[in-house]
Enzyme design. Structure first.
Site, short mmCIF file in Angstrom:
data_model
loop_
_atom_site.label_atom_id
_atom_site.label_comp_id
_atom_site.label_asym_id
_atom_site.label_seq_id
_atom_site.Cartn_x
_atom_site.Cartn_y
_atom_site.Cartn_z
N ILE A 1 0.82 -1.10 -0.12
CA ILE A 1 -0.16 -0.04 0.03
C ILE A 1 1.04 1.22 -0.06
O ILE A 1 0.53 2.37 -0.39
CB ILE A 1 -0.96 -0.06 1.36
CG1 ILE A 1 -2.10 1.05 1.01
CG2 ILE A 1 -0.16 0.49 2.52
CD1 ILE A 1 -3.16 0.63 2.08
N ASN B 1 11.54 -8.59 6.76
CA ASN B 1 11.75 -7.97 8.15
C ASN B 1 11.07 -8.78 9.21
O ASN B 1 10.03 -9.27 9.32
CB ASN B 1 11.30 -6.68 8.31
CG ASN B 1 11.76 -5.83 7.14
OD1 ASN B 1 12.95 -5.65 7.00
ND2 ASN B 1 11.01 -4.94 6.52
N VAL C 1 4.18 -5.72 10.47
CA VAL C 1 3.10 -6.60 10.53
C VAL C 1 3.54 -8.16 10.81
O VAL C 1 4.32 -8.64 10.48
CB VAL C 1 2.55 -6.65 9.12
CG1 VAL C 1 0.96 -7.46 8.80
CG2 VAL C 1 1.83 -5.25 8.75
N HIS D 1 6.12 -12.09 5.88
CA HIS D 1 5.91 -11.40 4.51
C HIS D 1 7.26 -11.22 4.02
O HIS D 1 8.21 -10.83 4.54
CB HIS D 1 4.82 -10.15 4.45
CG HIS D 1 5.43 -9.30 5.66
ND1 HIS D 1 5.06 -9.38 7.09
CD2 HIS D 1 6.11 -8.25 5.45
CE1 HIS D 1 5.45 -8.43 7.42
NE2 HIS D 1 6.29 -7.63 6.64
N HIS E 1 9.02 -8.87 0.90
CA HIS E 1 8.83 -7.70 0.06
C HIS E 1 9.79 -7.98 -1.22
O HIS E 1 10.89 -8.29 -0.88
CB HIS E 1 9.70 -6.23 0.65
CG HIS E 1 8.89 -5.97 1.81
ND1 HIS E 1 8.11 -4.82 2.17
CD2 HIS E 1 9.05 -6.49 3.22
CE1 HIS E 1 7.83 -4.88 3.56
NE2 HIS E 1 8.33 -5.71 4.14
#
Ligand code: 5GP
Length: 121
Positions: free
Chosen positions: A34, A91, A100, A104, A106
């Protein structure tokens, strides 16, 4: 880091929050960040509830681990950055500055990305 089932990526997986999908299969969802930090900035997440890399590699079935790895390469090809170069970052935890608490990756590219690490802060 404990898993919070109401984290934003869990809510995206449940369809409670929209996302701009890039790729999806049984194990993985990939969608545009986002707040992109590069012309291509896609997040690749496992569908399972894993807080971070150490949780995932200790507890996810091998097929799910393999699917996430493959998805990162698929996303690089789908977005075109496989041709020009890109970076994959995950991360994890406090020092990793993870915001978060759902694992995940990136996938960043579309411009020269500079050296790997900036200054701490
Ligand atoms: P982290 O700092 O945990 O490695 O990265 C979290 C990433 O999630 C950030 O790059 C942030 O822009 C992205 N993000 C946070 N909330 C949302 C959201 O609701 N939708 C999408 N697509 N990305 C989000």
């Amino acid at each position: 880091m404990t898993y919070d089932p109401n984290n934003v990526f869990a809510r995206i997986l449940r369809g409670e929050i929209p996302c701009k999908k890039v790729h999806e299969n049984e194990h993985v969802l990939a969608f545009h960040d986002i707040n992109p930090q590069a012309p291509v900035h896609v997040l690749v997440i496992p569908k399972g509830a894993y807080a971070s890399m150490d949780d995932f590699t200790a507890n996810a079935p091998p097929a799910e681990q393999a699917a996430v790895m493959k998805a990162m390469g698929d996303v690089a090809r789908l977005t075109g950055v496989a041709a020009t170069g890109y970076r994959v970052i995950s991360n994890c935890g406090g020092d990793g500055h993870q915001d978060v608490p759902h694992l995940h990756f990136h996938v960043l590219g579309g411009r020269p990305l500079g050296r790997m690490l900036g200054k701490a802060g």
